[in-house]
Design an enzyme around this catalytic site. Structure first.
Site, PDB file in Angstrom:
ATOM      1  CG  HIS A 122      -0.322  -0.193   2.672  1.00  0.00           C
ATOM      2  ND1 HIS A 122       0.291   1.505   2.974  1.00  0.00           N
ATOM      3  CD2 HIS A 122      -0.559  -0.916   4.041  1.00  0.00           C
ATOM      4  CE1 HIS A 122       0.446   0.900   4.077  1.00  0.00           C
ATOM      5  NE2 HIS A 122       0.460  -0.373   4.482  1.00  0.00           N
ATOM      6  CG  HIS A 124       3.651  -1.259   2.289  1.00  0.00           C
ATOM      7  ND1 HIS A 124       3.227  -1.853   2.050  1.00  0.00           N
ATOM      8  CD2 HIS A 124       4.001  -1.798   3.818  1.00  0.00           C
ATOM      9  CE1 HIS A 124       2.033  -2.635   3.319  1.00  0.00           C
ATOM     10  NE2 HIS A 124       3.385  -2.210   3.837  1.00  0.00           N
ATOM     11  CB  CYS A 141       1.235  -9.270  18.700  1.00  0.00           C
ATOM     12  SG  CYS A 141      -0.004  -8.813  17.602  1.00  0.00           S
ATOM     13  CB  CYS A 197       3.704  -7.493  16.036  1.00  0.00           C
ATOM     14  SG  CYS A 197       2.119  -6.053  16.918  1.00  0.00           S
ATOM     15  CB  CYS A 238      -1.491  -6.708  19.936  1.00  0.00           C
ATOM     16  SG  CYS A 238      -0.195  -5.913  18.817  1.00  0.00           S
ATOM     17  CG  HIS A 296      -2.235  -5.707  15.497  1.00  0.00           C
ATOM     18  ND1 HIS A 296      -0.401  -5.565  15.363  1.00  0.00           N
ATOM     19  CD2 HIS A 296      -1.515  -4.464  13.957  1.00  0.00           C
ATOM     20  CE1 HIS A 296       0.496  -5.034  15.263  1.00  0.00           C
ATOM     21  NE2 HIS A 296      -0.187  -5.303  13.638  1.00  0.00           N
ATOM     22  CE  LYS A 322       1.200   1.748  10.357  1.00  0.00           C
ATOM     23  NZ  LYS A 322       1.951  -0.131  10.268  1.00  0.00           N
ATOM     24  CE  LYS A 327      -3.888  -2.919  -0.034  1.00  0.00           C
ATOM     25  NZ  LYS A 327      -4.795  -3.221  -0.296  1.00  0.00           N
TER      26      LYS A 327
HETATM   27  N1  MSP Z   1       8.871  -6.860   7.868  1.00  0.00           N
HETATM   28  C1  MSP Z   1       8.814  -6.557   9.146  1.00  0.00           C
HETATM   29  C2  MSP Z   1       9.858  -4.906   8.112  1.00  0.00           C
HETATM   30  C3  MSP Z   1      11.739  -6.383   8.946  1.00  0.00           C
HETATM   31  S1  MSP Z   1      12.948  -5.062   8.295  1.00  0.00           S
HETATM   32  C4  MSP Z   1      14.249  -5.818   8.645  1.00  0.00           C
HETATM   33  C5  MSP Z   1       8.026  -5.368   8.608  1.00  0.00           C
HETATM   34  N2  MSP Z   1       7.393  -5.511   7.519  1.00  0.00           N
HETATM   35  S2  MSP Z   1       5.704  -4.556   7.518  1.00  0.00           S
HETATM   36  O1  MSP Z   1       5.799  -4.770   6.088  1.00  0.00           O
HETATM   37  O2  MSP Z   1       4.830  -4.761   7.909  1.00  0.00           O
HETATM   38  O3  MSP Z   1       6.293  -2.784   7.433  1.00  0.00           O
HETATM   39  C6  MSP Z   1       7.436  -2.497   6.428  1.00  0.00           C
HETATM   40  C7  MSP Z   1       7.753  -0.708   6.580  1.00  0.00           C
HETATM   41  O4  MSP Z   1       6.740  -0.374   5.871  1.00  0.00           O
HETATM   42  C8  MSP Z   1       7.760   0.190   7.647  1.00  0.00           C
HETATM   43  O5  MSP Z   1       8.493   0.243   8.166  1.00  0.00           O
HETATM   44  C9  MSP Z   1       6.852   0.671   8.047  1.00  0.00           C
HETATM   45  O6  MSP Z   1       6.724   1.591   9.210  1.00  0.00           O
HETATM   46  C10 MSP Z   1       6.212   1.324   6.940  1.00  0.00           C
HETATM   47  N3  MSP Z   1       4.770   1.586   6.633  1.00  0.00           N
HETATM   48  C11 MSP Z   1       4.009   0.703   6.888  1.00  0.00           C
HETATM   49  N4  MSP Z   1       2.478   1.451   7.059  1.00  0.00           N
HETATM   50  C12 MSP Z   1       2.765   2.849   6.560  1.00  0.00           C
HETATM   51  C13 MSP Z   1       1.724   3.672   6.591  1.00  0.00           C
HETATM   52  N5  MSP Z   1       0.960   3.538   6.963  1.00  0.00           N
HETATM   53  N6  MSP Z   1       2.706   4.767   6.333  1.00  0.00           N
HETATM   54  C14 MSP Z   1       4.320   4.569   6.502  1.00  0.00           C
HETATM   55  N7  MSP Z   1       5.072   4.239   6.610  1.00  0.00           N
HETATM   56  C15 MSP Z   1       4.707   2.628   6.914  1.00  0.00           C
HETATM   57  O7  MSP Z   1       7.870  -4.537   9.195  1.00  0.00           O
END
Ligand code: MSP
Length: 502
Positions: free
Chosen positions: A18, A21, A126, A129, A143, A146, A292, A295
Protein backbone atom coordinates in the site's frame (compact mmCIF):
# COMPACT_ATOMS: atom_id res chain seq x y z
CA UNK A 1 33.75 9.09 -4.38
CA UNK A 2 32.22 7.56 -1.27
CA UNK A 3 30.12 4.47 -0.84
CA UNK A 4 26.51 5.02 0.16
CA UNK A 5 24.51 2.02 1.27
CA UNK A 6 20.80 2.61 1.77
CA UNK A 7 18.18 0.04 2.68
CA UNK A 8 14.43 0.00 3.18
CA UNK A 9 12.65 -2.35 5.54
CA UNK A 10 11.85 -5.63 3.86
CA UNK A 11 8.09 -5.93 3.50
CA UNK A 12 5.96 -8.76 4.81
CA UNK A 13 4.38 -10.68 1.99
CA UNK A 14 1.17 -11.31 3.85
CA UNK A 15 -0.62 -8.75 1.70
CA UNK A 16 -0.22 -6.41 -1.27
CA UNK A 17 1.82 -3.19 -1.01
CA UNK A 18 0.00 0.00 0.00
CA UNK A 19 1.01 3.63 -0.18
CA UNK A 20 2.61 3.51 3.30
CA UNK A 21 5.12 0.98 1.99
CA UNK A 22 5.57 3.06 -1.15
CA UNK A 23 6.41 6.04 1.03
CA UNK A 24 9.46 4.22 2.45
CA UNK A 25 10.51 3.16 -1.02
CA UNK A 26 10.17 6.59 -2.62
CA UNK A 27 12.21 8.25 0.11
CA UNK A 28 14.97 5.67 -0.19
CA UNK A 29 14.91 5.86 -3.99
CA UNK A 30 15.23 9.63 -3.96
CA UNK A 31 18.18 9.53 -1.54
CA UNK A 32 19.83 6.81 -3.64
CA UNK A 33 19.32 8.85 -6.80
CA UNK A 34 20.72 11.99 -5.21
CA UNK A 35 23.82 10.16 -4.06
CA UNK A 36 24.33 8.56 -7.47
CA UNK A 37 23.91 12.02 -8.95
CA UNK A 38 26.66 13.52 -6.85
CA UNK A 39 28.96 10.68 -7.78
CA UNK A 40 28.75 8.32 -4.79
CA UNK A 41 28.88 4.59 -5.28
CA UNK A 42 25.39 3.61 -4.22
CA UNK A 43 23.95 0.31 -3.12
CA UNK A 44 20.20 0.50 -2.68
CA UNK A 45 18.76 -2.62 -1.11
CA UNK A 46 15.13 -3.59 -0.62
CA UNK A 47 13.20 -6.83 -0.54
CA UNK A 48 10.60 -8.99 1.15
CA UNK A 49 10.35 -10.56 4.58
CA UNK A 50 8.95 -14.01 3.90
CA UNK A 51 9.28 -16.08 7.07
CA UNK A 52 7.25 -16.00 10.25
CA UNK A 53 3.84 -17.11 11.28
CA UNK A 54 1.93 -14.25 9.70
CA UNK A 55 3.06 -15.15 6.19
CA UNK A 56 2.59 -18.88 6.79
CA UNK A 57 -0.96 -18.23 8.06
CA UNK A 58 -1.82 -16.11 5.00
CA UNK A 59 -0.76 -18.94 2.68
CA UNK A 60 -2.79 -21.48 4.66
CA UNK A 61 -5.87 -19.26 4.52
CA UNK A 62 -5.50 -19.05 0.74
CA UNK A 63 -4.96 -22.84 0.50
CA UNK A 64 -1.61 -22.28 -1.15
CA UNK A 65 1.84 -23.61 -0.39
CA UNK A 66 3.93 -21.01 1.42
CA UNK A 67 6.44 -21.11 -1.40
CA UNK A 68 3.81 -20.33 -4.07
CA UNK A 69 2.30 -17.64 -1.88
CA UNK A 70 5.60 -15.87 -1.26
CA UNK A 71 6.54 -16.07 -4.96
CA UNK A 72 3.25 -14.44 -5.90
CA UNK A 73 3.40 -11.66 -3.32
CA UNK A 74 7.11 -10.89 -3.71
CA UNK A 75 6.33 -10.31 -7.38
CA UNK A 76 3.50 -7.92 -6.48
CA UNK A 77 5.95 -5.79 -4.54
CA UNK A 78 8.42 -5.82 -7.41
CA UNK A 79 5.68 -4.84 -9.87
CA UNK A 80 4.57 -1.95 -7.68
CA UNK A 81 8.13 -0.65 -7.44
CA UNK A 82 8.50 -0.68 -11.23
CA UNK A 83 5.35 1.42 -11.52
CA UNK A 84 6.70 3.92 -8.99
CA UNK A 85 10.01 4.30 -10.83
CA UNK A 86 12.08 2.75 -8.04
CA UNK A 87 15.64 1.92 -9.12
CA UNK A 88 16.99 -0.45 -6.48
CA UNK A 89 20.27 -2.28 -6.91
CA UNK A 90 19.20 -5.47 -5.18
CA UNK A 91 15.97 -7.10 -4.09
CA UNK A 92 16.45 -9.64 -1.36
CA UNK A 93 13.93 -12.31 -0.48
CA UNK A 94 14.57 -13.87 2.91
CA UNK A 95 13.75 -17.31 1.50
CA UNK A 96 16.79 -17.19 -0.78
CA UNK A 97 19.70 -19.53 -0.11
CA UNK A 98 22.17 -16.63 0.17
CA UNK A 99 20.14 -15.30 3.10
CA UNK A 100 20.00 -18.64 4.89
CA UNK A 101 23.79 -18.84 4.58
CA UNK A 102 24.24 -15.31 5.98
CA UNK A 103 21.78 -15.81 8.86
CA UNK A 104 23.40 -19.04 9.90
CA UNK A 105 26.85 -17.49 9.76
CA UNK A 106 25.68 -14.54 11.86
CA UNK A 107 23.90 -16.74 14.43
CA UNK A 108 26.93 -18.98 14.73
CA UNK A 109 29.12 -15.93 15.41
CA UNK A 110 26.76 -14.81 18.21
CA UNK A 111 26.66 -18.34 19.64
CA UNK A 112 30.44 -18.70 19.49
CA UNK A 113 30.83 -15.30 21.15
CA UNK A 114 28.67 -16.47 24.06
CA UNK A 115 25.63 -14.25 23.43
CA UNK A 116 23.07 -17.01 22.84
CA UNK A 117 21.76 -19.45 25.44
CA UNK A 118 18.92 -21.95 25.76
CA UNK A 119 16.01 -21.06 28.03
CA UNK A 120 12.24 -21.25 28.27
CA UNK A 121 9.95 -18.53 27.00
CA UNK A 122 6.62 -18.11 28.70
CA UNK A 123 4.48 -15.22 27.62
CA UNK A 124 2.47 -13.54 24.91
CA UNK A 125 3.07 -13.18 21.18
CA UNK A 126 1.32 -11.02 18.59
CA UNK A 127 1.26 -12.67 15.19
CA UNK A 128 0.51 -9.39 13.41
CA UNK A 129 3.56 -7.69 14.93
CA UNK A 130 5.52 -10.94 14.98
CA UNK A 131 6.63 -9.72 18.39
CA UNK A 132 6.77 -10.90 21.99
CA UNK A 133 5.14 -8.70 24.60
CA UNK A 134 5.91 -8.49 28.29
CA UNK A 135 3.06 -7.91 30.79
CA UNK A 136 3.92 -4.20 31.05
CA UNK A 137 3.33 -3.67 27.30
CA UNK A 138 -0.05 -5.38 27.08
CA UNK A 139 -3.16 -3.18 27.05
CA UNK A 140 -6.40 -4.70 28.34
CA UNK A 141 -5.03 -8.16 27.59
CA UNK A 142 -4.57 -7.19 23.91
CA UNK A 143 -1.69 -6.31 21.56
CA UNK A 144 -0.87 -2.62 22.15
CA UNK A 145 -0.53 -2.00 18.38
CA UNK A 146 -3.21 -4.16 16.77
CA UNK A 147 -5.66 -4.49 19.65
CA UNK A 148 -6.02 -8.19 18.94
CA UNK A 149 -5.76 -11.20 21.25
CA UNK A 150 -2.25 -12.43 21.93
CA UNK A 151 -1.09 -16.02 21.61
CA UNK A 152 0.09 -17.56 24.88
CA UNK A 153 3.33 -19.41 24.44
CA UNK A 154 5.53 -21.66 26.48
CA UNK A 155 8.50 -23.01 24.56
CA UNK A 156 12.09 -23.93 24.85
CA UNK A 157 13.80 -21.10 22.97
CA UNK A 158 17.24 -19.79 22.32
CA UNK A 159 17.75 -16.32 23.75
CA UNK A 160 19.98 -13.44 22.70
CA UNK A 161 21.67 -11.68 25.61
CA UNK A 162 20.40 -8.22 24.73
CA UNK A 163 20.67 -7.20 28.38
CA UNK A 164 24.46 -7.45 28.13
CA UNK A 165 24.51 -4.50 25.68
CA UNK A 166 22.79 -1.79 27.68
CA UNK A 167 25.95 0.13 28.54
CA UNK A 168 27.54 -0.30 25.13
CA UNK A 169 24.41 0.89 23.40
CA UNK A 170 24.19 3.99 25.59
CA UNK A 171 27.85 4.65 24.87
CA UNK A 172 27.20 4.32 21.13
CA UNK A 173 24.28 6.77 21.33
CA UNK A 174 26.41 9.25 23.25
CA UNK A 175 29.43 8.97 20.99
CA UNK A 176 27.43 9.23 17.79
CA UNK A 177 24.52 11.61 18.44
CA UNK A 178 23.53 11.55 14.77
CA UNK A 179 23.24 7.79 14.45
CA UNK A 180 19.46 7.98 14.63
CA UNK A 181 17.63 10.69 12.71
CA UNK A 182 15.60 12.76 13.45
CA UNK A 183 16.57 13.70 16.95
CA UNK A 184 13.25 13.04 18.67
CA UNK A 185 13.30 9.47 17.34
CA UNK A 186 16.81 9.09 18.74
CA UNK A 187 15.54 10.07 22.17
CA UNK A 188 12.70 7.60 21.86
CA UNK A 189 15.13 4.79 21.03
CA UNK A 190 17.47 5.78 23.81
CA UNK A 191 14.64 5.71 26.32
CA UNK A 192 13.94 2.06 25.41
CA UNK A 193 17.54 1.32 26.33
CA UNK A 194 17.77 3.32 29.50
CA UNK A 195 14.43 1.82 30.58
CA UNK A 196 16.15 -1.59 30.77
CA UNK A 197 16.64 -4.41 28.32
CA UNK A 198 15.44 -7.99 28.58
CA UNK A 199 17.06 -10.84 26.69
CA UNK A 200 15.09 -11.80 23.61
CA UNK A 201 13.79 -15.10 22.42
CA UNK A 202 15.21 -15.76 18.97
CA UNK A 203 14.02 -19.22 18.02
CA UNK A 204 10.79 -21.19 17.75
CA UNK A 205 10.11 -24.92 17.80
CA UNK A 206 6.36 -24.67 17.23
CA UNK A 207 6.68 -23.55 13.62
CA UNK A 208 8.91 -24.86 10.86
CA UNK A 209 8.63 -21.97 8.37
CA UNK A 210 11.96 -20.29 8.98
CA UNK A 211 15.72 -20.66 8.88
CA UNK A 212 17.04 -23.57 10.97
CA UNK A 213 19.32 -22.69 13.88
CA UNK A 214 22.67 -24.09 12.65
CA UNK A 215 23.65 -25.96 15.83
CA UNK A 216 20.13 -27.20 16.69
CA UNK A 217 17.84 -27.83 13.75
CA UNK A 218 14.76 -28.49 15.93
CA UNK A 219 14.54 -24.69 16.12
CA UNK A 220 13.93 -22.10 13.43
CA UNK A 221 15.11 -18.54 13.76
CA UNK A 222 12.56 -15.97 14.97
CA UNK A 223 11.43 -13.93 11.96
CA UNK A 224 12.65 -10.52 13.17
CA UNK A 225 16.11 -11.84 13.96
CA UNK A 226 16.35 -13.36 10.49
CA UNK A 227 14.91 -10.24 8.82
CA UNK A 228 17.38 -7.76 10.29
CA UNK A 229 20.31 -9.78 8.99
CA UNK A 230 19.09 -9.15 5.41
CA UNK A 231 21.05 -5.90 5.47
CA UNK A 232 24.25 -7.93 5.60
CA UNK A 233 23.12 -10.63 3.18
CA UNK A 234 22.40 -7.93 0.61
CA UNK A 235 25.95 -6.59 0.65
CA UNK A 236 27.55 -10.05 0.56
CA UNK A 237 28.25 -10.91 4.21
CA UNK A 238 29.90 -14.16 3.14
CA UNK A 239 32.89 -12.32 1.62
CA UNK A 240 35.08 -9.65 3.27
CA UNK A 241 34.15 -7.08 0.60
CA UNK A 242 30.85 -6.35 2.37
CA UNK A 243 32.68 -4.07 4.82
CA UNK A 244 33.09 -1.45 2.10
CA UNK A 245 29.36 -0.75 2.10
CA UNK A 246 28.80 -1.64 5.74
CA UNK A 247 30.94 1.32 6.75
CA UNK A 248 28.37 3.60 5.05
CA UNK A 249 25.09 1.94 5.96
CA UNK A 250 21.82 3.89 6.13
CA UNK A 251 18.65 2.09 7.15
CA UNK A 252 15.42 3.87 6.36
CA UNK A 253 12.58 2.58 8.55
CA UNK A 254 9.11 3.47 9.81
CA UNK A 255 8.64 4.61 13.40
CA UNK A 256 6.90 1.36 14.38
CA UNK A 257 10.09 -0.63 13.99
CA UNK A 258 12.46 1.57 15.98
CA UNK A 259 13.00 -0.93 18.77
CA UNK A 260 14.16 -3.57 16.31
CA UNK A 261 16.50 -1.27 14.37
CA UNK A 262 17.76 1.10 17.03
CA UNK A 263 18.08 -1.30 19.96
CA UNK A 264 18.25 -4.89 18.78
CA UNK A 265 20.12 -4.47 15.52
CA UNK A 266 23.05 -2.37 16.82
CA UNK A 267 23.39 -4.82 19.73
CA UNK A 268 23.29 -7.77 17.35
CA UNK A 269 26.02 -6.14 15.26
CA UNK A 270 28.15 -5.56 18.34
CA UNK A 271 27.65 -9.18 19.39
CA UNK A 272 28.81 -10.36 15.96
CA UNK A 273 31.90 -8.14 16.19
CA UNK A 274 30.64 -5.57 13.68
CA UNK A 275 30.22 -1.85 13.99
CA UNK A 276 26.57 -0.77 14.36
CA UNK A 277 24.89 0.82 11.32
CA UNK A 278 26.06 4.29 10.33
CA UNK A 279 22.60 5.83 10.45
CA UNK A 280 19.02 4.85 11.02
CA UNK A 281 16.58 7.23 9.36
CA UNK A 282 13.13 7.05 10.88
CA UNK A 283 10.07 8.23 9.03
CA UNK A 284 6.57 8.70 10.39
CA UNK A 285 3.36 7.13 9.16
CA UNK A 286 1.05 8.10 6.39
CA UNK A 287 -2.32 8.61 8.00
CA UNK A 288 -5.78 8.64 6.54
CA UNK A 289 -8.03 10.91 8.55
CA UNK A 290 -5.72 10.56 11.53
CA UNK A 291 -5.38 6.74 11.47
CA UNK A 292 -2.34 4.79 10.26
CA UNK A 293 -2.76 3.66 6.69
CA UNK A 294 -2.74 -0.13 6.78
CA UNK A 295 -4.26 -2.98 4.83
CA UNK A 296 -5.61 -4.42 8.07
CA UNK A 297 -7.20 -1.05 8.85
CA UNK A 298 -9.08 -1.16 5.53
CA UNK A 299 -7.71 2.27 4.56
CA UNK A 300 -4.72 1.18 2.49
CA UNK A 301 -4.39 3.28 -0.67
CA UNK A 302 -3.28 1.30 -3.71
CA UNK A 303 -0.13 2.97 -5.08
CA UNK A 304 -0.60 1.38 -8.51
CA UNK A 305 -4.07 2.81 -8.89
CA UNK A 306 -2.81 6.23 -7.82
CA UNK A 307 0.03 6.10 -10.34
CA UNK A 308 -2.50 5.11 -13.00
CA UNK A 309 -4.50 8.26 -12.24
CA UNK A 310 -1.79 10.83 -11.63
CA UNK A 311 1.49 9.38 -12.92
CA UNK A 312 4.39 8.24 -10.78
CA UNK A 313 6.19 11.61 -10.72
CA UNK A 314 3.15 13.26 -9.14
CA UNK A 315 2.77 10.60 -6.46
CA UNK A 316 6.49 10.71 -5.69
CA UNK A 317 6.54 14.48 -5.59
CA UNK A 318 3.50 14.78 -3.37
CA UNK A 319 4.79 12.28 -0.82
CA UNK A 320 8.23 13.83 -0.53
CA UNK A 321 7.19 17.47 -0.71
CA UNK A 322 4.31 17.21 1.70
CA UNK A 323 5.77 15.00 4.41
CA UNK A 324 9.02 15.81 6.17
CA UNK A 325 10.93 12.73 7.24
CA UNK A 326 10.18 11.87 10.85
CA UNK A 327 6.71 13.24 11.39
CA UNK A 328 3.40 11.56 10.61
CA UNK A 329 1.52 13.06 7.70
CA UNK A 330 -2.01 12.89 6.40
CA UNK A 331 -2.70 11.52 2.97
CA UNK A 332 -5.51 13.05 0.95
CA UNK A 333 -6.35 13.28 -2.72
CA UNK A 334 -7.17 16.99 -2.30
CA UNK A 335 -3.69 17.70 -0.95
CA UNK A 336 -2.11 15.67 -3.75
CA UNK A 337 -4.06 17.51 -6.44
CA UNK A 338 -3.35 20.82 -4.83
CA UNK A 339 0.39 20.14 -4.76
CA UNK A 340 0.25 19.08 -8.35
CA UNK A 341 -1.58 22.19 -9.45
CA UNK A 342 0.46 24.66 -7.45
CA UNK A 343 4.00 23.28 -7.57
CA UNK A 344 4.07 21.26 -10.75
CA UNK A 345 1.50 22.75 -13.12
CA UNK A 346 1.52 26.42 -12.08
CA UNK A 347 5.16 26.77 -11.10
CA UNK A 348 7.55 24.40 -12.85
CA UNK A 349 5.33 23.50 -15.82
CA UNK A 350 4.29 27.08 -16.41
CA UNK A 351 7.87 28.36 -16.31
CA UNK A 352 8.96 25.80 -18.87
CA UNK A 353 6.15 26.47 -21.33
CA UNK A 354 6.37 30.24 -20.96
CA UNK A 355 10.11 30.40 -21.51
CA UNK A 356 10.26 27.96 -24.40
CA UNK A 357 7.26 29.64 -26.01
CA UNK A 358 8.89 33.10 -25.99
CA UNK A 359 12.20 31.71 -27.24
CA UNK A 360 10.33 30.19 -30.15
CA UNK A 361 8.22 33.27 -30.86
CA UNK A 362 10.59 36.14 -30.20
CA UNK A 363 14.04 34.64 -30.77
CA UNK A 364 13.27 32.30 -33.69
CA UNK A 365 13.88 29.34 -31.39
CA UNK A 366 17.50 30.31 -30.72
CA UNK A 367 18.20 29.78 -27.02
CA UNK A 368 20.21 32.61 -25.44
CA UNK A 369 22.96 31.95 -22.85
CA UNK A 370 22.67 32.74 -19.13
CA UNK A 371 24.38 36.01 -18.14
CA UNK A 372 23.30 36.69 -14.57
CA UNK A 373 22.23 40.22 -15.60
CA UNK A 374 18.58 39.64 -14.82
CA UNK A 375 18.53 37.15 -11.96
CA UNK A 376 20.75 37.57 -8.93
CA UNK A 377 23.04 34.55 -9.36
CA UNK A 378 24.48 34.93 -5.86
CA UNK A 379 20.98 34.39 -4.54
CA UNK A 380 20.41 31.52 -6.95
CA UNK A 381 23.64 29.94 -5.69
CA UNK A 382 22.33 30.17 -2.13
CA UNK A 383 19.12 28.34 -3.06
CA UNK A 384 21.02 25.66 -4.97
CA UNK A 385 23.41 25.23 -2.03
CA UNK A 386 20.56 24.94 0.43
CA UNK A 387 18.69 22.45 -1.77
CA UNK A 388 21.83 20.32 -2.18
CA UNK A 389 22.53 20.37 1.54
CA UNK A 390 18.92 19.46 2.24
CA UNK A 391 19.17 16.44 -0.08
CA UNK A 392 22.37 15.43 1.71
CA UNK A 393 20.60 15.82 5.07
CA UNK A 394 17.61 13.63 4.02
CA UNK A 395 15.34 16.67 4.06
CA UNK A 396 13.55 16.18 0.74
CA UNK A 397 10.63 18.45 1.59
CA UNK A 398 13.09 21.26 2.24
CA UNK A 399 15.10 20.55 -0.92
CA UNK A 400 11.92 20.73 -2.97
CA UNK A 401 10.84 23.92 -1.25
CA UNK A 402 14.15 25.53 -2.27
CA UNK A 403 13.45 24.52 -5.85
CA UNK A 404 10.01 26.08 -5.64
CA UNK A 405 11.55 29.31 -4.33
CA UNK A 406 13.84 29.43 -7.35
CA UNK A 407 10.94 28.87 -9.71
CA UNK A 408 8.71 31.43 -7.97
CA UNK A 409 11.53 33.97 -8.07
CA UNK A 410 11.97 33.39 -11.81
CA UNK A 411 8.26 33.48 -12.57
CA UNK A 412 7.93 36.80 -10.78
CA UNK A 413 10.90 38.27 -12.67
CA UNK A 414 9.18 37.22 -15.87
CA UNK A 415 6.00 38.96 -14.73
CA UNK A 416 7.95 42.06 -13.88
CA UNK A 417 10.11 42.22 -17.00
CA UNK A 418 7.35 40.88 -19.31
CA UNK A 419 9.69 39.74 -22.11
CA UNK A 420 6.63 39.14 -24.31
CA UNK A 421 6.21 42.92 -24.45
CA UNK A 422 9.89 43.77 -24.92
CA UNK A 423 11.06 44.64 -28.43
CA UNK A 424 14.82 44.67 -27.97
CA UNK A 425 15.96 41.11 -28.71
CA UNK A 426 19.16 41.59 -26.68
CA UNK A 427 17.06 42.33 -23.60
CA UNK A 428 14.70 39.42 -24.30
CA UNK A 429 17.75 37.19 -24.58
CA UNK A 430 19.07 38.31 -21.20
CA UNK A 431 15.76 37.65 -19.48
CA UNK A 432 15.23 34.26 -21.07
CA UNK A 433 18.84 33.10 -20.78
CA UNK A 434 18.67 33.45 -17.01
CA UNK A 435 15.27 31.77 -16.86
CA UNK A 436 16.63 28.87 -18.92
CA UNK A 437 19.47 28.56 -16.45
CA UNK A 438 16.95 28.15 -13.64
CA UNK A 439 15.12 25.45 -15.58
CA UNK A 440 18.44 23.65 -16.07
CA UNK A 441 19.22 23.78 -12.35
CA UNK A 442 15.68 22.78 -11.44
CA UNK A 443 15.94 19.67 -13.61
CA UNK A 444 19.02 18.48 -11.69
CA UNK A 445 17.63 19.34 -8.28
CA UNK A 446 14.28 17.61 -8.78
CA UNK A 447 15.72 14.62 -10.63
CA UNK A 448 15.71 12.36 -7.51
CA UNK A 449 11.93 12.78 -7.41
CA UNK A 450 10.62 13.69 -10.86
CA UNK A 451 12.36 10.84 -12.58
CA UNK A 452 10.37 11.04 -15.82
CA UNK A 453 9.92 14.79 -16.01
CA UNK A 454 13.45 15.96 -15.14
CA UNK A 455 14.99 14.61 -18.39
CA UNK A 456 12.06 16.10 -20.29
CA UNK A 457 12.83 19.53 -18.82
CA UNK A 458 16.42 19.24 -19.95
CA UNK A 459 15.47 18.04 -23.41
CA UNK A 460 13.02 20.91 -23.80
CA UNK A 461 15.84 23.40 -23.22
CA UNK A 462 18.22 21.65 -25.58
CA UNK A 463 20.27 19.57 -23.13
CA UNK A 464 20.56 15.79 -23.37
CA UNK A 465 18.32 14.18 -20.71
CA UNK A 466 21.01 11.53 -20.27
CA UNK A 467 23.10 14.12 -18.37
CA UNK A 468 21.01 13.07 -15.38
CA UNK A 469 22.22 9.49 -15.56
CA UNK A 470 25.85 10.36 -14.99
CA UNK A 471 27.33 12.11 -11.93
CA UNK A 472 26.22 15.71 -12.12
CA UNK A 473 27.76 17.51 -9.16
CA UNK A 474 29.58 19.87 -11.54
CA UNK A 475 26.34 20.73 -13.30
CA UNK A 476 25.04 22.31 -10.09
CA UNK A 477 27.34 25.29 -10.67
CA UNK A 478 25.28 28.37 -11.39
CA UNK A 479 25.54 30.10 -14.78
CA UNK A 480 26.43 27.19 -17.04
CA UNK A 481 23.56 27.46 -19.51
CA UNK A 482 25.33 28.26 -22.74
CA UNK A 483 22.36 28.64 -25.13
CA UNK A 484 23.15 28.44 -28.83
CA UNK A 485 20.72 25.57 -29.36
CA UNK A 486 17.48 25.56 -31.13
CA UNK A 487 14.38 24.98 -28.99
CA UNK A 488 10.65 25.12 -29.50
CA UNK A 489 7.61 25.54 -27.29
CA UNK A 490 7.55 22.57 -24.92
CA UNK A 491 4.35 20.51 -24.75
CA UNK A 492 2.69 20.91 -21.33
CA UNK A 493 4.76 18.97 -18.81
CA UNK A 494 2.09 19.02 -16.11
CA UNK A 495 -1.31 19.81 -17.63
CA UNK A 496 -3.54 21.53 -15.08
CA UNK A 497 -5.97 19.14 -13.32
CA UNK A 498 -8.64 21.66 -12.49
CA UNK A 499 -8.77 25.30 -11.42
CA UNK A 500 -7.38 25.83 -7.93
CA UNK A 501 -9.72 27.19 -5.30
CA UNK A 502 -7.76 30.23 -4.30
N1 MSP B 1 8.98 -6.99 7.84
C1 MSP B 1 9.09 -5.92 8.75
C2 MSP B 1 10.36 -5.11 8.52
C3 MSP B 1 11.62 -5.89 8.61
S1 MSP B 1 13.02 -4.90 8.27
C4 MSP B 1 14.30 -5.84 8.69
C5 MSP B 1 7.89 -4.99 8.61
N2 MSP B 1 7.22 -5.09 7.47
S2 MSP B 1 5.90 -4.26 7.10
O1 MSP B 1 5.55 -4.69 5.78
O2 MSP B 1 4.92 -4.42 8.12
O3 MSP B 1 6.30 -2.75 7.14
C6 MSP B 1 7.35 -2.29 6.33
C7 MSP B 1 7.52 -0.80 6.46
O4 MSP B 1 6.39 -0.13 5.98
C8 MSP B 1 7.76 -0.33 7.90
O5 MSP B 1 8.85 0.57 7.93
C9 MSP B 1 6.51 0.43 8.22
O6 MSP B 1 6.75 1.50 9.07
C10 MSP B 1 6.12 0.93 6.84
N3 MSP B 1 4.72 1.30 6.83
C11 MSP B 1 3.63 0.49 6.96
N4 MSP B 1 2.52 1.29 7.01
C12 MSP B 1 2.89 2.59 6.91
C13 MSP B 1 2.23 3.80 6.84
N5 MSP B 1 0.93 3.91 6.94
N6 MSP B 1 2.98 4.91 6.64
C14 MSP B 1 4.35 4.87 6.46
N7 MSP B 1 4.99 3.74 6.54
C15 MSP B 1 4.29 2.59 6.85
O7 MSP B 1 7.65 -4.22 9.51
Amino acid sequence: MTEFFISTPIYYVNDVPHLGHAYSMINADAFARWHRGIGDEVYFLTGTDEHGQKVADSATRASMSVKDWTDLYAQRFKDAWVKLGIAYDDFIRTTEKRHEVAVQKFLQALYDNGYIYLGTYTGSYCVSCEAYYSPGDIVDGLCPVHRIALTQMEEENYFFRLSAFRERLIEWYNEDPEAVFPDFRRNEALSFITGGLDDISISRTSISWGIPIPWDERHVCYVWFDALINYLTGIGYDAPGYQRFWQHSHHLIGKDIIRFHCVWWPAMCMAAGLKPPTKVLVHGWLLVEGAKMAKSGGNGVDPIELVGRYGSDTVRYYLLREHALGADGDFSIEALENRYNVDLANNIGNLLSRVTNIVEKSLQGQAPPATGRVLDFAKVREHVGRASRAWGAFASAQALEEVQSLVRMTNSILEERAPWKVEDTREIGEILGDALEILRLVAFLVSPVLVDSAPRILQAIGIDGASLSIPYADSLEVGLYGGGVSISKAPPLFPRLRPINA
